[in-house]
Scaffold this active site. Structure first.
Site, PDB file in Angstrom:
ATOM      1  CB  CYS A   1      -1.150   3.043   8.953  1.00  0.00           C
ATOM      2  SG  CYS A   1      -1.828   2.042   7.619  1.00  0.00           S
TER       3      CYS A   1
ATOM      4  CB  CYS B   1      -0.932  -0.010   1.210  1.00  0.00           C
ATOM      5  SG  CYS B   1      -2.158   1.316   1.203  1.00  0.00           S
ATOM      6  CB  CYS B   2       3.829   2.302   2.014  1.00  0.00           C
ATOM      7  SG  CYS B   2       3.192   2.626   3.676  1.00  0.00           S
TER       8      CYS B   2
ATOM      9  CB  CYS C   1      -2.276   6.587   6.143  1.00  0.00           C
ATOM     10  SG  CYS C   1      -1.481   7.070   4.599  1.00  0.00           S
TER      11      CYS C   1
ATOM     12  CB  CYS D   1       6.206   4.325   4.635  1.00  0.00           C
ATOM     13  SG  CYS D   1       7.037   5.882   4.346  1.00  0.00           S
TER      14      CYS D   1
END
Length: 244
Positions: free
Chosen positions: A208, A116-117, A205, A233
């Site tokens: 997270c 995702c990162c 985010c 990240c």
């Protein structure tokens, strides 16, 4: 544009200098080619210092699409307070949409935050940094003793340089402590993200990031379901790993 100066020499020379001196060096060598990375957290100190040296400072921020509402409002507050544009970098929909379609919106809780990162942060950042000669970040050594304790005030960015061009990375706040950052914010009445008032120290985010308890380290509020060794990240990982 080439900038033929010896990074190791400058890094050693400026290792104990003030953040403002490091920023002055960056502006002297790179001028409008220098971009500041602003996360919408306490790195507003970097924006404040840079703006006081150069009213035309260039700033970008990663809009992952998953920031807290408070962070979006804060980025806008900073834009208005300093009267500067803040370039928001968005993920590539061609990469993001298949991920969400296949794995949903919270896949990182199951298989880690790396994918995702990579799409929401690393790819947009790589796209941006391919167009610049130098960037400055608000990274500090005390943010993560395990991975950031060796952050240099100036380095060649091993993660985002290309064979064609070296990218220079400045970390003017590297030596500042959290206490010093917050003294600066309070004394100079710099705007700050209201999430800090609710126990958030490190802000990323929304899914997270969570507040930390007294005496918990700030990085414990990030990706808390993963091992402590994975608390990056990838924005700075290449440079950090190279030093371990």
């Amino acid at each position: 544009m080439s900038h033929p100066f010896n990074v190791a020499e400058w890094a050693a020379l400026y290792a104990e200098r003030s953040p403002q001196d490091i920023l002055k060096l960056a502006f002297e060598h790179f001028g409008d080619d220098l971009w500041l990375s602003f996360s919408g957290a306490e790195d507003v100190v970097l924006v404040d210092m840079a703006w006081k040296l150069n009213k035309n400072v260039k700033v970008f921020s990663l809009d992952t699409g998953r920031l807290h509402p408070e962070t979006y409002r804060f980025i806008e507050q900073v834009r208005e307070h300093y009267g500067i544009p803040i370039e928001l970098l968005s993920p590539d929909a061609r990469l993001l949409e298949p991920l969400v379609k296949e794995k949903g919106l919270f896949s990182f809780y199951k298989d880690g935050h790396g994918e995702c990162c990579g799409i929401r942060k690393i790819e947009p950042l790589r796209r941006k940094l391919a167009t610049v000669s130098a960037w400055a970040t608000g990274q500090r050594r005390d943010q993560s003793p395990g991975t950031r304790s060796q952050v240099a005030v100036l380095e060649v960015d091993s993660a985002f340089s290309t064979p064609e061009q070296s990218l220079y990375k400045f970390n003017p706040l590297a030596q500042m402590t959290s206490a010093e950052v917050w003294s600066y914010i309070r004394m100079l009445e710099v705007p700050y993200n209201p999430l800090h008032e609710r126990g958030f120290i490190s802000i990323g985010c929304e899914p997270c990031t969570r507040p930390v308890l007294p005496n918990q380290h700030e990085r414990e509020g990030r990706w808390w379901w993963e091992e402590a060794t994975h608390k990056e990240c990838g924005l700075h990982a290449g440079n950090l790993i190279a030093k371990e």
